[in-house]
Design a protein around this motif. Structure first.
Motif, short mmCIF file in Angstrom:
data_model
loop_
_atom_site.label_atom_id
_atom_site.label_comp_id
_atom_site.label_asym_id
_atom_site.label_seq_id
_atom_site.Cartn_x
_atom_site.Cartn_y
_atom_site.Cartn_z
N GLU A 139 -31.68 -3.22 -6.35
CA GLU A 139 -30.35 -3.83 -6.36
C GLU A 139 -29.76 -3.93 -7.75
N PHE A 140 -30.62 -3.93 -8.78
CA PHE A 140 -30.14 -4.07 -10.15
C PHE A 140 -29.79 -2.74 -10.80
N PHE A 141 -30.23 -1.64 -10.20
CA PHE A 141 -29.99 -0.32 -10.77
C PHE A 141 -29.38 0.62 -9.72
N PRO A 142 -28.21 0.27 -9.19
CA PRO A 142 -27.63 1.06 -8.10
C PRO A 142 -27.23 2.47 -8.50
N ASP A 143 -27.06 2.73 -9.79
CA ASP A 143 -26.61 4.05 -10.24
C ASP A 143 -27.75 4.91 -10.77
N TRP A 200 -38.66 -3.11 -16.38
CA TRP A 200 -37.98 -1.93 -15.85
C TRP A 200 -36.68 -1.80 -16.63
N VAL A 201 -36.55 -0.73 -17.41
CA VAL A 201 -35.43 -0.57 -18.34
C VAL A 201 -34.54 0.58 -17.90
N HIS A 202 -33.22 0.35 -18.00
CA HIS A 202 -32.24 1.39 -17.66
C HIS A 202 -32.53 2.63 -18.52
N PRO A 203 -32.57 3.83 -17.91
CA PRO A 203 -32.96 5.03 -18.67
C PRO A 203 -32.08 5.32 -19.88
N VAL A 257 -26.97 -4.14 -15.78
CA VAL A 257 -28.35 -4.58 -15.98
C VAL A 257 -29.08 -3.55 -16.84
N VAL A 258 -29.65 -4.00 -17.95
CA VAL A 258 -30.35 -3.08 -18.85
C VAL A 258 -31.86 -3.26 -18.77
N ASP A 259 -32.32 -4.40 -18.26
CA ASP A 259 -33.76 -4.65 -18.18
C ASP A 259 -34.05 -5.70 -17.12
N VAL A 260 -35.08 -5.46 -16.33
CA VAL A 260 -35.61 -6.47 -15.42
C VAL A 260 -37.07 -6.70 -15.80
N ALA A 261 -37.38 -7.92 -16.22
CA ALA A 261 -38.74 -8.27 -16.62
C ALA A 261 -39.41 -9.07 -15.52
N GLN A 262 -40.64 -8.70 -15.18
CA GLN A 262 -41.46 -9.44 -14.23
C GLN A 262 -42.76 -9.81 -14.94
#
Length: 266
Positions: free
Chosen positions: A141-145, A171-174, A244-249
């Motif tokens: 959901e955070f990286f729809p493109d 998880w970082v946007h490419p 969104v540029v980064d999702v940290a878990q």
């Protein structure tokens, strides 16, 4: 015009079941965003309501007068609660509490980016692996493109003892990861690397913390028993465009993590 608390007696007295829900009163703290304080106060009232309380909320104007804020501020607070699934808003019908609103809604805290960087610093970090992967379903959901994101997996240990305290999956946007030097992650937290090394104009980070049980990977990395309690942190980082540029878990050992909040009375 400065917003001051203007109590509304009609909302502070017990409401019959066929009238609007009566929220608690609130003394505003000028050091925090007003919409945030109002949303937290109203959330507490909703989650602590009695079983026979009505589900209809007062109008935006009535709530704004009750809390002593503008209608625009009240609207922003209500939008936050709607996003969390605590209320639903219906044109010409009004705003209603969702009957299944849970008490376990995540706690959200406001702070500076520098505070988050400071919190993440002070531990030895080892980059375990990294590379492009298909977007995991849990963060899709955070990286729809994006068809892919770049994953970074790190283990953090206490500087003195070397004992593992948490492990992080980012998880970082490419497009952002293309400018990231993985070696920097052995020295600095991801937030600092994105902001100061890559030059990402970070606008905000949304944090949630919840209790979970250790899965096999977590149990092995953190040296804890399988299914033992851990704290699971999710941080979603946005740039100035809202992307969104980064999702940290991050999985924290339950016995090595403390969670403290300072609440000022005035």
């Amino acid at each position: 015009m400065q917003e001051n608390q203007v109590p509304q007696p009609a909302l502070n007295t017990p409401a019959p079941r066929d009238t609007a829900f009566a929220p608690d009163s609130l003394v505003l703290n000028r050091k925090l965003p007003l919409w945030y304080q109002v949303s937290q106060s109203l959330r507490a009232s909703i989650l602590g309501r009695t079983p026979d309380a009505t589900l209809r909320l007062p109008t935006e104007e009535q709530l704004a007068a009750h809390y002593g804020v503008s209608v625009l501020t009240m609207r922003q607070a209500l939008k936050e609660l709607e996003t969390e699934g605590l209320i639903s808003r219906h044109r010409r019908r009004g705003t209603f509490i969702e009957p299944r609103a849970r008490r376990g809604s995540p706690v959200r805290l406001l702070g500076s980016i520098d505070a988050i960087v400071a919190q993440q610093s002070g531990e030895r970090s080892t980059l375990l692996d990294h590379g492009p992967v298909p977007v995991p379903g849990e963060v899709a959901e955070f990286f729809p493109d994006c068809a892919e994101v770049v994953g970074y997996r790190r283990l953090r240990c206490e500087e003195a003892s070397g004992e593992p305290t948490n492990w992080a999956q980012n998880w970082v946007h490419p497009q952002v990861a293309a400018g990231l030097d993985a070696a920097d992650l052995d020295r600095w937290p991801m937030t600092k690397v994105l902001r100061d090394r890559v030059g990402v104009p970070i606008s905000r980070i949304t944090d949630t913390v919840e209790a979970r049980l250790a899965d096999p990977a977590t149990a092995e990395l953190l040296d804890v028993p399988l299914l033992s309690p851990i704290l699971y942190y999710t941080g979603v980082t946005y740039d100035e465009s809202g992307r969104v540029v980064d999702v940290a878990q991050i999985r924290y050992r339950g016995d090595r993590f403390s969670f403290s909040v300072t609440v000022e009375a005035h």
